[in-house]
Motif scaffolding. Sequence first.
Motif, PDB file in Angstrom:
ATOM      1  N   SER A  91       9.737   3.393  -0.471  1.00  0.00           N
ATOM      2  CA  SER A  91      10.493   4.292  -1.343  1.00  0.00           C
ATOM      3  C   SER A  91      11.831   3.697  -1.785  1.00  0.00           C
ATOM      4  N   GLY A 120       0.093  -0.354  -8.662  1.00  0.00           N
ATOM      5  CA  GLY A 120       0.576   0.710  -7.797  1.00  0.00           C
ATOM      6  C   GLY A 120       0.146   2.042  -8.379  1.00  0.00           C
ATOM      7  N   ASP A 121       0.434   3.110  -7.689  1.00  0.00           N
ATOM      8  CA  ASP A 121       0.009   4.430  -8.127  1.00  0.00           C
ATOM      9  C   ASP A 121       1.199   5.384  -8.063  1.00  0.00           C
ATOM     10  N   THR A 181       1.267   8.361  -7.879  1.00  0.00           N
ATOM     11  CA  THR A 181       1.021   9.518  -7.008  1.00  0.00           C
ATOM     12  C   THR A 181       1.271   9.193  -5.534  1.00  0.00           C
ATOM     13  N   TRP A 182       1.544   7.934  -5.197  1.00  0.00           N
ATOM     14  CA  TRP A 182       1.880   7.612  -3.817  1.00  0.00           C
ATOM     15  C   TRP A 182       3.125   8.408  -3.422  1.00  0.00           C
ATOM     16  N   THR A 187       0.851  -1.185   0.000  1.00  0.00           N
ATOM     17  CA  THR A 187       0.000   0.000   0.000  1.00  0.00           C
ATOM     18  C   THR A 187       0.888   1.236   0.000  1.00  0.00           C
ATOM     19  N   ALA A 188       0.253   2.386  -0.111  1.00  0.00           N
ATOM     20  CA  ALA A 188       1.001   3.644  -0.094  1.00  0.00           C
ATOM     21  C   ALA A 188       1.729   3.850   1.224  1.00  0.00           C
ATOM     22  N   GLU A 189       1.252   3.225   2.289  1.00  0.00           N
ATOM     23  CA  GLU A 189       1.837   3.413   3.616  1.00  0.00           C
ATOM     24  C   GLU A 189       2.838   2.319   3.987  1.00  0.00           C
TER      25      GLU A 189
END
Length: 230
Positions: free
Chosen positions: A66, A85-86, A88-89, A59-61
């Motif tokens: 990174s 995935g995105d 914009t995350w 997930t983004a979190e």
Amino acid sequence: MSGTSSLPRIRLSGRSFLALTLTPEAPLADWLNALDAQLARSAGFFAGKPIILDLNRLTAETPHLSFLKSALEERGVRIISIENGDPTWPAVAEWDWPASLSGGREVESLKEDKDEAPNPASTTLILEDPVRSGQHIVWPNGDVIVLGPVASGAEVSAGGSIHIYGALRGRAIAGIGGNSAARIFTRQLAAELVAIDGFYATAEEMGAEHNGKPTQVFLENETVVFRSMA
């Protein structure tokens, strides 16, 4: 004569390649450690192979997300596309996001194209010659039968099962399209790596009792199992 008439004709042709999908899981530190252990047992496994990075289990979190892409690249993983995935995350804002691929299908679905009549002759690939070191055989349409040996440093991948009537000293990867019922059969097991439906076992995990013996390999409860053949 115009200036363009002397220019060479541009020739285009199609060529397909099998891309592997890598699906990381959290916690990423543990997952990367497991990947390092796999690479230590099978050096160069990802060399020259295009990889699709599937983020559907993250997930983004997700902590340390990174650093994931750079960590994979440091390990020689060549990412050609990222799925689920995105961009914009915030964690992936600095990633060099590859252009999305279009038109791809799961390997297993290649056997069932409703727009084309089935061709029974194409469901099994028979190799009469030995598979030599450095060769990579990929057959997503069904079983592969090798009448001779598979040398160390060679690799055979199949959508179905793999039958090797000689020694298996290289790598055999069966069920590449999600076929967990696929099996690997060899008259002499001395493999660097075997895999079925994405689950792997290396030489150290095969058991001394099967070394050099007729063996079948199959998947049971997501575990690679080795069984002697009479």
